[in-house]
Structure formats: C-alpha cells, structure tokens
Enzyme design. Sequence first.
Site, PDB file in Angstrom:
ATOM      1  N   SER A  98       1.074  -1.040   0.392  1.00  0.00           N
ATOM      2  CA  SER A  98       0.296   0.278  -0.024  1.00  0.00           C
ATOM      3  C   SER A  98       0.793   1.730   0.052  1.00  0.00           C
ATOM      4  O   SER A  98       1.180   1.641   0.835  1.00  0.00           O
ATOM      5  CB  SER A  98      -1.254   0.267   1.090  1.00  0.00           C
ATOM      6  OG  SER A  98      -2.015  -0.834   1.247  1.00  0.00           O
ATOM      7  N   LYS A 172      -7.629   1.020  -3.271  1.00  0.00           N
ATOM      8  CA  LYS A 172      -6.842   0.710  -1.673  1.00  0.00           C
ATOM      9  C   LYS A 172      -7.076   2.116  -0.688  1.00  0.00           C
ATOM     10  O   LYS A 172      -7.812   1.199   0.428  1.00  0.00           O
ATOM     11  CB  LYS A 172      -5.835   0.714  -1.737  1.00  0.00           C
ATOM     12  CG  LYS A 172      -5.314   0.382  -0.623  1.00  0.00           C
ATOM     13  CD  LYS A 172      -5.552  -1.455   0.294  1.00  0.00           C
ATOM     14  CE  LYS A 172      -5.331  -1.297   1.349  1.00  0.00           C
ATOM     15  NZ  LYS A 172      -4.118  -2.302   1.635  1.00  0.00           N
ATOM     16  N   LYS A 240      -1.373   5.664   8.497  1.00  0.00           N
ATOM     17  CA  LYS A 240       0.259   5.986   6.734  1.00  0.00           C
ATOM     18  C   LYS A 240      -0.949   6.315   5.914  1.00  0.00           C
ATOM     19  O   LYS A 240      -1.378   6.689   4.723  1.00  0.00           O
ATOM     20  CB  LYS A 240       0.224   5.145   6.844  1.00  0.00           C
ATOM     21  CG  LYS A 240       1.661   5.040   5.468  1.00  0.00           C
ATOM     22  CD  LYS A 240       1.422   4.741   4.219  1.00  0.00           C
ATOM     23  CE  LYS A 240       1.050   2.972   5.153  1.00  0.00           C
ATOM     24  NZ  LYS A 240       1.061   2.061   3.073  1.00  0.00           N
TER      25      LYS A 240
END
Length: 294
Positions: A98, A172, A240
Amino acid sequence: MEAPMQVSILGTGLMGSPMAIRLRRAGYPLTVWNRTSGKTAPAVEAGARFAATAAEAVAGADVVLVILENGPVVERVLFEDGVAGALAPGAVLVDMSSISPEAARLHHDRLAALGVAHLDAPVSGGPGGAEDGTLAIMVGGEEATFAKARDLLGVMGRPTLVGPPGSGQLAKLCSQILSATAIGALSEVFVLARRYGADPAMVRQALRGGFAESRVLEVHGDRMLRRDFEPGGHVRTFVKDLRTAMTIAQGQNLSLPLAELAYDLFARFERSGGGDSDISGLLQQTEGGSVPSL
C-alpha cells in the site's frame, strides 16, 4: 510444453507469507526474500526457495510480487538494493504494497524504461483473506500486463483492473476510508449497546443479514467482542494510508468530513500507543474507560 512461470515474492510478513504458501500449493515455482530472513521459514517449508538478497530473489523471475511496509521501503528495495537492475526485460513486477498512487505511477515509469512491466495491486482482506485466497486485489496498469498476471493473482483472490497506473492504489485508499468509518461506527454501536444495558454480541447477531451487514461487522465485530487486538492490520499502517487519502483529497480541493473524522480518531489512537494494535482495537479508545469492557 510451456515452462512453468517463475515467481518471486519480496516480503513474507503477515500478508506475504500466506500468499506464498498458496502459490506453492498451486504449483508455482517460487523464490522468497524478506529483510528479516526468519520470516521466510513457512514459505520455505512449503517448498519455496530462499534467497539471501532481494536482487538474487528476482533474477530469472517471470513475475515478481512485492508486499512491503510502505512506499519508501518499496523505493529502496526496488531502486537502491539492486532489484530493478536484476529484473529481466519482459518481467512483470506486481507491487501489492500500500503506497501512494503518485509513487506507483513513478515506479511504473521507471521500470518501463528498463523494459519491465508494472502493476500496482494492493489488497484488502487481511491475513485471513490471504490464507483463504479471498483477497480483494485492486489493480492499476495496462490491460496486456494484467492479462499476464491475472491467473496468478487469482490464486490469492479476486483481481480487478481498476484503471491506469496508480488506480489500484487509489482504490485501496477508498477501501481504507470505508473500513475506517465503519470500524469507528461499529465501536460506537457496541459502546452504546453496553451503556444502555443490551448485550453487544446479541445486537451484532440481530444486525447480521440486514443493511448493516458487512465484512467489518463480521470480522472486526467478532474481534471486538473477543477483545482480540493482535494485529491483522496495524493501526500505524492504516493511519499512513488515511493520511495519504487526506493529502490527495486536499490536492483535489475536496472536503471529506467523515473520512477526516475517521483519520483523526485513528491518528489519536496511534499517538496514544495503539500503533501496533489491530485496527479493531479502536474500540478501546471509544470505550475511554467510561463503560464496562465488552
């Protein structure tokens, strides 16, 4: 007879290890590397070959899967640790980490200049989905490259080509926003139920199958009730990703108030020491010591 596809995995942590085992069980020749070499043991026991360096792992590979902690780590492994130079022209690199959409596009272009195809393909579903082969795999890249990797990705879950390079990473981030708001709401539902005198487990059972049904209610609701906060997905990684989503929204002059609130909740939980908790551990912050524990 066509030679079997040679596959390498860089990163055999919470997600990479069960993915590697599934690929071996499906019969793919596999080489694995991880910075902490001991974490390759389950894959090696399943028949994978161990490589001492990332560059060694990708030499001769047709497809390389990368699943590392964040964008800077991916950047370092690909372009400072010798991986990009060790990849054969015509190889396909599938980055399942990611990272930001912008970083994914930059990696795509840098690898293309070396004759290496690239897909960004982050996943959702956690270690359980990796073990069961039910991951949602969100892919950005060219259709021809996706066609080469689709069957391989299908061993691990349900791959969907979302759009051009970077699109998988954007999808995502959308997934993380939805999950964050749902987990925040679920933790409040359980606290409300307990405060009113209802059994949160029975409230969850009553909600199942209705419009409130979701994987969050199924999986994270169960974890909250059992108070199992061992990380399937770390809060620090979640924060994050949410931070990246907020940065992109700001760049597009978009206000996303629910997403911003969810980000603030998880960021506060991380600052208070919850960074290594599972994301379902947000319940502990919502309880705030004001109600009996579930």
